[in-house]
Scaffold this motif. Structure first.
Motif, short mmCIF file in Angstrom:
data_model
loop_
_atom_site.label_atom_id
_atom_site.label_comp_id
_atom_site.label_asym_id
_atom_site.label_seq_id
_atom_site.Cartn_x
_atom_site.Cartn_y
_atom_site.Cartn_z
N GLY A 140 94.79 12.10 -12.22
CA GLY A 140 94.34 10.97 -13.04
C GLY A 140 93.02 11.21 -13.73
O GLY A 140 92.25 10.26 -13.94
N LYS A 196 90.19 11.30 -16.21
CA LYS A 196 89.88 10.56 -17.43
C LYS A 196 88.44 10.88 -17.80
O LYS A 196 87.51 10.60 -17.03
CB LYS A 196 90.06 9.07 -17.19
CG LYS A 196 89.86 8.23 -18.44
CD LYS A 196 90.19 6.77 -18.18
CE LYS A 196 88.96 6.05 -17.71
NZ LYS A 196 89.10 4.60 -17.65
N SER A 226 97.31 13.98 -18.53
CA SER A 226 98.34 13.81 -17.51
C SER A 226 98.12 14.86 -16.43
O SER A 226 97.63 15.95 -16.69
CB SER A 226 99.74 13.93 -18.11
OG SER A 226 99.94 15.22 -18.62
N LYS A 248 95.14 3.64 -14.35
CA LYS A 248 95.65 4.17 -15.61
C LYS A 248 94.64 3.86 -16.69
O LYS A 248 93.92 2.87 -16.62
CB LYS A 248 97.00 3.53 -15.96
CG LYS A 248 98.09 3.85 -14.98
CD LYS A 248 98.56 5.26 -15.17
CE LYS A 248 99.73 5.54 -14.24
NZ LYS A 248 100.06 6.91 -14.15
N PRO A 249 94.56 4.68 -17.75
CA PRO A 249 93.58 4.45 -18.79
C PRO A 249 93.80 3.12 -19.51
O PRO A 249 94.92 2.65 -19.61
CB PRO A 249 93.76 5.63 -19.74
CG PRO A 249 94.99 6.32 -19.32
CD PRO A 249 95.36 5.86 -17.97
N LEU A 274 92.66 4.48 -25.05
CA LEU A 274 91.96 5.66 -24.54
C LEU A 274 92.94 6.81 -24.38
O LEU A 274 94.13 6.62 -24.20
CB LEU A 274 91.31 5.36 -23.18
CG LEU A 274 90.22 4.32 -23.19
CD1 LEU A 274 89.71 4.12 -21.79
CD2 LEU A 274 89.08 4.74 -24.10
N ARG A 276 84.22 17.44 -23.05
CA ARG A 276 85.68 17.56 -23.22
C ARG A 276 86.04 18.88 -23.90
O ARG A 276 87.05 19.50 -23.57
CB ARG A 276 86.22 16.37 -24.01
CG ARG A 276 86.20 15.08 -23.20
CD ARG A 276 86.95 13.96 -23.89
NE ARG A 276 86.33 13.50 -25.13
CZ ARG A 276 85.46 12.51 -25.22
NH1 ARG A 276 85.10 11.84 -24.13
NH2 ARG A 276 84.96 12.15 -26.38
N PHE A 329 88.35 10.42 -11.63
CA PHE A 329 89.59 11.05 -11.17
C PHE A 329 89.69 10.93 -9.66
O PHE A 329 88.77 10.44 -9.00
CB PHE A 329 89.64 12.53 -11.59
CG PHE A 329 88.49 13.38 -11.09
CD1 PHE A 329 88.57 14.08 -9.90
CD2 PHE A 329 87.33 13.49 -11.85
CE1 PHE A 329 87.51 14.86 -9.46
CE2 PHE A 329 86.27 14.28 -11.43
CZ PHE A 329 86.36 14.97 -10.22
N ALA A 357 94.24 10.07 -22.19
CA ALA A 357 94.27 10.44 -20.78
C ALA A 357 94.89 11.81 -20.63
O ALA A 357 95.76 12.19 -21.40
CB ALA A 357 95.09 9.43 -19.98
N ASP A 405 86.00 9.92 -20.62
CA ASP A 405 85.74 9.13 -21.83
C ASP A 405 84.26 9.21 -22.18
O ASP A 405 83.53 10.00 -21.62
CB ASP A 405 86.25 7.69 -21.69
CG ASP A 405 85.61 6.91 -20.56
OD1 ASP A 405 84.47 7.23 -20.17
OD2 ASP A 405 86.25 5.96 -20.07
#
Length: 161
Positions: free
Chosen positions: A58, A60, A131, A122-123, A127, A12, A68, A129, A62
């Motif tokens: 989308g 994400k 956009s 959607k998360p 969590l 990230r 996505f 996310a 984590d």
């Protein structure tokens, strides 16, 4: 209690560094049965994905996986990559980033059938996310042909409680 891996945090961080500097973040992936990617683009058991703001919908990232939607040849596809399969995250323009060891022995990698992989939605509660243009009504570009982002097109982080 087991300690959380630092790998998703570094992933990230490199993604954010790329977008902050106007670079296009790419992710190199080791493809195994639990990875959901378009197999026609896999070469030698690996695939490189453009994970920029303009190429994904989308997104994400984590601690367990990166998920996505992206367009390949004009067709929207769902992408799911467990963190253990990520080989590198880097800027396509200059190659700067970070390479990782692929750990296929992680618990989320063993014995999971592709049908058991969660749908990309959607998360979940709690969590973060990123956009995307699709959520704001803007058009997404092809994942393989996206151009570098402008500084004004940075993703925004929204914490969901």
């Amino acid at each position: 209690m087991s300690e959380t891996s630092t790998k998703p945090y570094f992933m990230r961080a490199i993604y954010e560094w790329c977008t902050d500097n106007g670079y296009t973040p790419y992710m190199a992936v080791k493809v195994t049965p639990v990875v959901r990617v378009p197999m026609e683009f896999v070469r030698n058991g690996e695939i490189v994905l453009n994970i920029s703001f303009g190429a994904t919908s989308g997104l994400k990232m984590d601690n367990d996986a990166v998920a996505f939607h992206a367009r390949f040849g004009g067709v929207s596809r769902e992408i799911y990559v467990p963190v253990g399969n990520v080989q590198a995250v880097y800027a396509s323009e200059n190659g700067q980033g970070m390479a990782f060891e692929v750990d296929l022995s992680e618990p989320d990698m063993a014995g999971i059938s592709p049908a058991a992989i969660p749908e990309i939605t959607k998360p979940a509660i709690g969590l973060a996310a990123v956009s995307t243009r699709a959520e704001t009504g803007e058009k997404s570009t092809d994942a393989a042909q996206a151009k570098p982002e402008k500084k004004s097109e940075k993703p925004s982080l929204k914490i969901i409680k």
